[in-house]
Structure formats: C-alpha cells, structure tokens
Design a protein around this motif. Structure first.
Motif, PDB file in Angstrom:
ATOM      1  N   UNK A 147     -39.002  -0.058  83.185  1.00  0.00           N
ATOM      2  CA  UNK A 147     -38.104   0.707  84.060  1.00  0.00           C
ATOM      3  C   UNK A 147     -37.952   2.156  83.603  1.00  0.00           C
ATOM      4  N   UNK A 148     -38.527   2.483  82.436  1.00  0.00           N
ATOM      5  CA  UNK A 148     -38.384   3.842  81.915  1.00  0.00           C
ATOM      6  C   UNK A 148     -36.985   4.136  81.404  1.00  0.00           C
ATOM      7  N   UNK A 149     -36.273   3.091  81.003  1.00  0.00           N
ATOM      8  CA  UNK A 149     -34.919   3.285  80.473  1.00  0.00           C
ATOM      9  C   UNK A 149     -35.018   3.323  78.955  1.00  0.00           C
ATOM     10  N   UNK A 150     -34.756   4.497  78.373  1.00  0.00           N
ATOM     11  CA  UNK A 150     -35.005   4.572  76.934  1.00  0.00           C
ATOM     12  C   UNK A 150     -33.771   4.998  76.142  1.00  0.00           C
ATOM     13  N   UNK A 151     -32.658   4.358  76.422  1.00  0.00           N
ATOM     14  CA  UNK A 151     -31.424   4.611  75.672  1.00  0.00           C
ATOM     15  C   UNK A 151     -31.165   3.391  74.784  1.00  0.00           C
ATOM     16  N   UNK A 152     -31.221   3.605  73.470  1.00  0.00           N
ATOM     17  CA  UNK A 152     -31.173   2.456  72.555  1.00  0.00           C
ATOM     18  C   UNK A 152     -29.788   1.794  72.551  1.00  0.00           C
ATOM     19  N   UNK A 153     -28.721   2.574  72.831  1.00  0.00           N
ATOM     20  CA  UNK A 153     -27.379   1.977  72.902  1.00  0.00           C
ATOM     21  C   UNK A 153     -27.294   1.016  74.080  1.00  0.00           C
ATOM     22  N   UNK A 154     -27.904   1.407  75.183  1.00  0.00           N
ATOM     23  CA  UNK A 154     -27.909   0.533  76.357  1.00  0.00           C
ATOM     24  C   UNK A 154     -28.710  -0.728  76.049  1.00  0.00           C
ATOM     25  N   UNK A 161     -32.388  -2.062  87.486  1.00  0.00           N
ATOM     26  CA  UNK A 161     -32.371  -1.716  88.902  1.00  0.00           C
ATOM     27  C   UNK A 161     -32.268  -0.209  89.110  1.00  0.00           C
ATOM     28  N   UNK A 162     -32.951   0.254  90.171  1.00  0.00           N
ATOM     29  CA  UNK A 162     -32.837   1.626  90.635  1.00  0.00           C
ATOM     30  C   UNK A 162     -32.532   1.558  92.134  1.00  0.00           C
ATOM     31  N   UNK A 163     -31.870   2.598  92.672  1.00  0.00           N
ATOM     32  CA  UNK A 163     -31.553   2.586  94.110  1.00  0.00           C
ATOM     33  C   UNK A 163     -32.812   2.386  94.951  1.00  0.00           C
ATOM     34  N   UNK A 164     -33.951   2.846  94.431  1.00  0.00           N
ATOM     35  CA  UNK A 164     -35.205   2.713  95.174  1.00  0.00           C
ATOM     36  C   UNK A 164     -35.631   1.258  95.344  1.00  0.00           C
ATOM     37  N   UNK A 165     -35.023   0.355  94.600  1.00  0.00           N
ATOM     38  CA  UNK A 165     -35.357  -1.073  94.721  1.00  0.00           C
ATOM     39  C   UNK A 165     -34.635  -1.739  95.882  1.00  0.00           C
ATOM     40  N   UNK A 198     -30.245 -17.662  85.469  1.00  0.00           N
ATOM     41  CA  UNK A 198     -30.141 -16.561  86.428  1.00  0.00           C
ATOM     42  C   UNK A 198     -30.798 -15.286  85.897  1.00  0.00           C
ATOM     43  N   UNK A 199     -31.035 -14.364  86.824  1.00  0.00           N
ATOM     44  CA  UNK A 199     -31.481 -13.029  86.438  1.00  0.00           C
ATOM     45  C   UNK A 199     -30.266 -12.205  86.066  1.00  0.00           C
ATOM     46  N   UNK A 200     -30.352 -11.461  84.985  1.00  0.00           N
ATOM     47  CA  UNK A 200     -29.313 -10.472  84.701  1.00  0.00           C
ATOM     48  C   UNK A 200     -29.835  -9.116  85.183  1.00  0.00           C
ATOM     49  N   UNK A 201     -29.171  -8.595  86.211  1.00  0.00           N
ATOM     50  CA  UNK A 201     -29.543  -7.268  86.707  1.00  0.00           C
ATOM     51  C   UNK A 201     -28.824  -6.216  85.875  1.00  0.00           C
ATOM     52  N   UNK A 202     -29.554  -5.189  85.501  1.00  0.00           N
ATOM     53  CA  UNK A 202     -28.983  -4.084  84.730  1.00  0.00           C
ATOM     54  C   UNK A 202     -28.899  -2.884  85.670  1.00  0.00           C
ATOM     55  N   UNK A 234     -22.416   1.747  96.861  1.00  0.00           N
ATOM     56  CA  UNK A 234     -21.104   2.281  96.464  1.00  0.00           C
ATOM     57  C   UNK A 234     -21.142   3.281  95.303  1.00  0.00           C
ATOM     58  N   UNK A 235     -22.257   3.306  94.570  1.00  0.00           N
ATOM     59  CA  UNK A 235     -22.341   4.194  93.400  1.00  0.00           C
ATOM     60  C   UNK A 235     -23.739   4.805  93.357  1.00  0.00           C
ATOM     61  N   UNK A 236     -23.881   5.900  92.638  1.00  0.00           N
ATOM     62  CA  UNK A 236     -25.224   6.454  92.437  1.00  0.00           C
ATOM     63  C   UNK A 236     -25.898   5.602  91.372  1.00  0.00           C
ATOM     64  N   UNK A 237     -27.006   4.965  91.723  1.00  0.00           N
ATOM     65  CA  UNK A 237     -27.645   4.001  90.823  1.00  0.00           C
ATOM     66  C   UNK A 237     -29.044   4.466  90.454  1.00  0.00           C
ATOM     67  N   UNK A 238     -29.344   4.554  89.162  1.00  0.00           N
ATOM     68  CA  UNK A 238     -30.698   4.897  88.727  1.00  0.00           C
ATOM     69  C   UNK A 238     -30.747   5.127  87.226  1.00  0.00           C
ATOM     70  N   UNK A 239     -31.931   4.909  86.638  1.00  0.00           N
ATOM     71  CA  UNK A 239     -32.051   5.050  85.180  1.00  0.00           C
ATOM     72  C   UNK A 239     -31.834   6.497  84.744  1.00  0.00           C
TER      73      UNK A 239
END
Ligand code: GTP
Ligand code: SPV
Ligand code: MN
Length: 612
Positions: free
Chosen positions: A11-18, A37-41, A116-120, A154-159
């Motif tokens: 997903x290109x998410x590279x924050x180690x705290x997350x 997840x990204x809004x584009x999905x 289940x799937x855990x969506x991030x 409802x929110x701006x969603x994206x990595x």
C-alpha cells in the motif's frame, strides 16, 4: 501470523509507528488478514459489499444497508471518556480510569475479529494544510467493510495523510471491533458494548456496534470527543458539534459565516443545506460548509474566529427529508452520488428507498417493500397500529462534494471567519424564534444552558427535556467548568467578536403544531441577526437578549398567522423565571465554573425580576 509488513509495503504506507500499532491490534483481535485502504479503493469495495450482500443496490450508484436491529443509534450509557487523571471527570463525560477501561476493552476485543479482514483506514479530519492539521490525522482499524465505505465518504482517506505526517507518531489510534452483534445484550444489564476514548493517549476503542458514530471513528469519537480534549490540552482550539454555513448577499456583495450547535437530530444538516426561500432567492445564497462538527480557533493576525469542518461528508437524518423541506439534500443523495442509506425502507423489486416524510403517504402499492428490519410491509396485519417503515434514526451518507450548495471554498485550509455563533434545540415553549446576545460570557452562558428535547439519535431518551450544553453533552470529554473557561479564553482572544444568538424552530401551539414553518424560512431570522450585527436594525432588548421587531424580519412570500408570530417573538417572563431556577441547579453541578458565567446568570435573573 499475518504479514503486516507486506500489506504495508504493497500500500506504500511506510510509517513504522502505524505498523507497530496495527500489528498489535491485528494480533490481539485475531484478524485473518489485513488490507490498507485508500479512497481510490471505493469502487472495488462497493462491488465486494454488493456481492457479499452487505449492501443492496438502491438505483444507479446508490446503496442500501440494514444494521442489526438493536444497533441503530448512539448509546450514551456505554460511551466513556477515559484518562489517567481523575481530575478529568466531568458531569457528562462518563469518566473512567484508563487503567480500568483498557484491559476491559482488550478482553472484549481479544480474538473477536477471528476469520475477518482487518481494514486499515488512514484518514485526515481537516482540509489538508489546515493550521489544525496536527490534530487531524488518524488510523482506524475496523473489521467491517461497510464501515470502511462510510469512512471513505465521511473523512479524507488515504495513505498520503499518514506518510506525510510531520510528527510520524502523531495520529489518533482508532480501533473498531464489531463483535457478535446478536449476542451483546444491547440495552440489558448484561450489555457487552463499550465505546471508549482514551483521551490522554489519543486512542479510541469501540466495541459492539457497526452503526454511525459508534463505528466511524473519525467522526464523533475523533472529530468531537478526542478533538475537544486536544483543543483544551493544547490550549489552541475548540471542537464542537456545530454546523457551519455561509450567506452571500448579492446586493451588497457581503458574505457572512455562521456556525452553531443544535443537539443531535435537531436541524443542523437542514440549516446548513438550506436553499433560500423563493422570495429571497434572487438576493441571498446559502453555502454549505459542514453539518455536524466545527473546529474553531483565533487567528492573531486579524483577531477573528475561524472555523473549519473537519469532515468530508454528511451522515444525515433521513426522516422528513423531501423536496419541500430540503431540496438540496434530495439532490445530494440522488442516483449517481454513491450515497449509502441505512435503515430506511427498501423495495427489493424496484430498488427504491422510502422513509417517513419522503412523501406525505407511504407508497400505495406495497409490492416488494420491506421496512427497516427487513419485514415485508404486505405481511403487516390489516388495521394494526402502524410502526414506521424506516427507523427514526435512519440516515444517508454522502460526500460533501455532492451537496449542491457546497461552498466553493469549502476545502480552504484557512477555514472561514465567523460572524455569529448560534445555539438552538427542540423546545416547545419559552424559547423565541431568535434572541441575540452581544456579550461573550452571556453567549457562553446561553450555550451552557441550552435545554432541549432529546431525540432518537441516542438510544432511549427521545422527548425527554434535558440540558445539553452547547449540544456537546454526549461528546463532552473534560469537565464542564474547564470547558466554559476554555471557551472564554479562546473566543475572548478574538478582537473582532462574533455575535451570539439562541434560535428555536420548534415552538408549538396548544394544538401541538409548529408555530414556525422552519426549514428554508430559517434563513429569515439569520438575516436579521446579520443586520443587527451590522447596525442596520436595532431589535428590542429583553432580559434574555435582543428580539426582532416584527417589521425587521424579511417575511416576504410567507403566510404566517399573526398570533403565532407574536408568540414566537415574545418573552414569557414568568416562564423564564421558572427556568432560571432550573438553570441554577444545572450550573451548580459544574465544578470550577468561571465567575463570569455566574455573573451572566445573575444579570439575566435580575433583569427578569425587574420586569415584574
Ligand atoms: P445530527 O446529525 O444527529 O447531529 O442531527 P442534525 O442536527 O444535523 O439534524 P437534522 O438537520 O438532520 O434534522 C433532524 C430532524 O429535524 C429531521 O427529521 C428534520 O426534518 C427535522 N428538522 C430540521 N429542521 C427543521 C425545522 O426547521 N423545523 C422542523 N419542524 N423540523 C426540522
Ligand atoms: C449525532 O448523533 O449527533 C450524529 C450521528 O451526528 S452519529 O455520528 O451517529 O453520532
Ligand atoms: Mn451530530
């Protein structure tokens, strides 16, 4: 063990705290896989939800969902603000020690997402670039796909919102686990649900619901409870359950901005989406900025109060939404908008939706219609007492960009300068159409003593008269006395103070009918308020504020009974004196209430007494 690293890499998410945070909760909840997840999905996730039967088609590009029948509104009793400091306990925040609540939630959540799937869901509760952006980032994990679809609206969603964080560890950790809805004992002494904001750790733990604010954690858990706490702890801002609108006056070229709080299901969405009444439409245009949350701060450069709407969509009450009451909303939820309806009535043959007040009568041909519980209308016994087809708290979810009167500058990170702050609620008597207040402590006092009938937006309280300070009672995160002081400090820092007002669209006659038609006509008292602020009208000073003189209201195109108009513009002194005694009790509950607020209370009480 699930492979968090490769999901993040993909997903290109590279924050180690997350990554550490997600790994912890994935292991604890026992999720089988994770998906960032990204809004584009959105298109793909909608397709999957349709295939799985979690959504049903409601015409072209619109969707329908039903919640579990005992999961239809916020539960105030099960909602808690937890911190490590007992001094954070207030009257309304249901404070508990975090050392008690965190283990309890971990116990409930352990293994509860097995299979289940855990969506991030990385999100931002602010227009990008806002001065309050540092408080706006969050990562919700959830085990329910339709919750993801709501979050995207409802929110701006994206990595990118998380990768670009200045402080990589500064995001709200928002954990949502649905639980086995059929076995949670909702509303019984064995209730298993907990909705907890661990405010001093910026962590949200919600267990036991997939409905609305219980499950979309960016909205009220982060956008209100967490943010109001952050605003106080940082000393920088206010986060309030406020709508936010603009009014353009084409004759003068001036633009005004008004924000304000009405309790849940009391008219914020309808006011902000308002189309000017036909007779005034050539001159005035109302612009929508937000309908449920505003964050407010003062810009020291120009000394004005500014506001943003941290949200990206509207989760609006369906009941009574129609072409007459709210044509703007009707367009915002039309086919092709991606709107998701929850708990309205649904026709499985025509894919149509209906709710009470959509049309004066329900569809005459009941073929294919099912009520919000999924029961066929045609199976209802003849002549039986008719329960509503839609749940009273049924809602639509649509993104701001679908709202036809959306302000052209709604994504401006700077927000808009505020001319007026209004409070209001469902009050059947006493409260006039509008009364203006020009003094800051008296305005804050008025907000703190907002009293209204509770609505179906919360479980089990409908119709009960109760105080709802600034419409924040269910979202209060810290003690009320400190809250009042924080208001005085933040707004007090503005050189150019907004005017305050209290409004009421819900006064009733002895026969139970509303004395004021409301909806689009609500623009008229707001125009008067702006004229008052400009010094173009004077109104009439009363002990509880300035009330319009009848000829100052622009009433063209309206047919209003003279007696009704007189009633909604008058102050019933003995009734108000009664109210003052209740207010005194109410305010005495609050520890460390600033002396300015008590002084305002005494001023109003004395002014009332000197009228008799
Ligand atoms: P939340 O989303 O729960 O915070 O609510 P809200 O304050 O945005 O309430 P909303 O505008 O969705 O209105 C709730 C209900 O009140 C709906 O059924 C509306 O049709 C009704 N309503 C809104 N404005 C008026 C009005 O001016 N007069 C009357 N009579 N009803 C109104
Ligand atoms: C409210 O109840 O005030 C709402 C809906 O705005 S929810 O997001 O469910 O809290
Ligand atoms: Mn609300």
């Amino acid at each position: 063990m699930i492979d968090v690293d490769s999901a993040f890499r993909a997903a290109g998410l590279d924050n180690s705290h997350v990554r550490d945070y997600v790994r912890y909760w994935a292991e604890l909840t026992g999720a089988e896989r994770i998906e960032v997840v990204d809004a584009a999905d959105d298109d793909r996730l909608v397709r999957e939800a349709l295939e799985a039967g979690e959504l049903l088609p409601a015409g072209e590009g619109r969707y329908y969902s039903r919640s579990y029948i005992r999961d239809t509104a916020r539960s105030e009793e099960r909602t808690v603000v937890a911190t490590s400091n007992p001094a954070d306990k207030g009257v309304y925040n249901n404070w508990r020690p975090s050392s008690e609540m965190k283990p309890l939630l971990e116990q409930r959540m352990r293994g509860a997402s097995a299979g289940k799937t855990m969506y991030v869901v990385p999100y931002l509760m602010a227009p990008p670039g806002s001065p309050l952006e540092a408080f706006a980032a969050g990562v919700q994990v959830t085990d329910t796909r339709t919750v993801v679809l709501h979050m995207i609206r409802m929110a701006r969603v994206g990595v990118k919102y998380i990768n670009e964080l200045e402080d990589q560890n500064s995001f709200v950790r928002a954990v949502h686990v649905t639980g086995d809805l059929g076995n949670l004992g909702q509303g019984t002494p064995e209730d298993q649900r907990w909705f907890v904001t661990v405010a001093d750790e910026r962590t949200i733990l919600h267990y036991g619901s997939s409905y609305g604010g219980n499950a979309l954690l960016g909205k009220i858990a982060h956008g209100l409870r967490q943010a109001t706490y952050d605003g106080w702890a940082s000393g920088k801002f206010l986060a309030e359950q406020f709508m936010l609108l603009g009014i353009d006056d084409k004759d003068t070229g001036r633009t005004y901005h008004i924000c304000g709080g009405f309790p849940s299901a009391s008219g914020k969405t309808n006011l902000a989406m308002m189309l000017a009444p036909d007779a005034l439409g050539d001159r005035y245009q109302v612009h929508f900025y937000g309908d449920d949350i505003a964050w407010l701060w003062v810009d020291p450069e120009d000394g004005r109060v500014y506001a943003i709407n941290p949200e990206f969509g509207a989760f609006g009450v369906a009941k009574d939404t129609n072409e007459v009451t709210n044509p703007t909303a009707v367009d915002a939820i039309a086919e092709g908008t991606g709107t998701i309806f929850t708990n309205v009535a649904y026709n499985e043959q025509t894919q149509d939706v209906w709710w009470e007040g959509r049309t004066p009568q329900p569809p005459a041909d009941v073929t294919g219609w099912r009520d919000w519980t999924g029961a066929l209308i045609s199976d209802r016994p003849d002549g039986a007492e008719m329960s509503p087809w839609a749940h009273p708290n049924s809602r639509f979810t649509t993104t701001l960009a679908n709202v036809p009167n959306i302000a052209p500058d709604y994504e401006n990170p700077k927000g808009v300068p505020i001319d007026a702050i209004i409070f209001g609620g469902r009050t059947r008597d006493r409260e006039p159409l509008i009364r203006a207040i020009t003094d800051l402590p008296e305005g804050v006092y008025d907000g703190l003593t907002l009293g209204a009938e509770a609505t179906f937006a919360a479980e089990g309280t409908e119709g009960v008269l109760r105080y709802d300070p600034m419409s924040m009672r269910p979202f209060m995160a810290y003690p009320e006395g400190a809250y009042a002081a924080h208001w005085l400090k933040i707004i007090g820092a503005a050189k150019d103070q907004p005017i305050f007002a209290h409004v009421n669209w819900f006064q009733r006659g002895d026969d139970g009918r509303f004395l004021w038609p409301g909806y689009r006509d609500n623009l008229r008292p707001l125009l008067w308020l702006m004229q008052l602020r400009n010094g173009e009208v004077t109104g009439r000073q009363t002990p509880v504020g300035i009330v319009p003189n009848e000829d100052e209201l622009q009433l063209e195109g309206m047919e209003l009974d003279q007696d009704d108009l007189d009633t909604i513009l008058s102050i019933d002194i003995p009734r108000w004196q009664q109210e003052m005694a209740h207010r005194e009790q109410h305010l005495s509950l609050f520890r460390d209430l600033p002396e300015e607020i008590w002084a305002a209370h005494r001023r109003v009480a004395d002014a009332l007494d000197s009228e008799t």
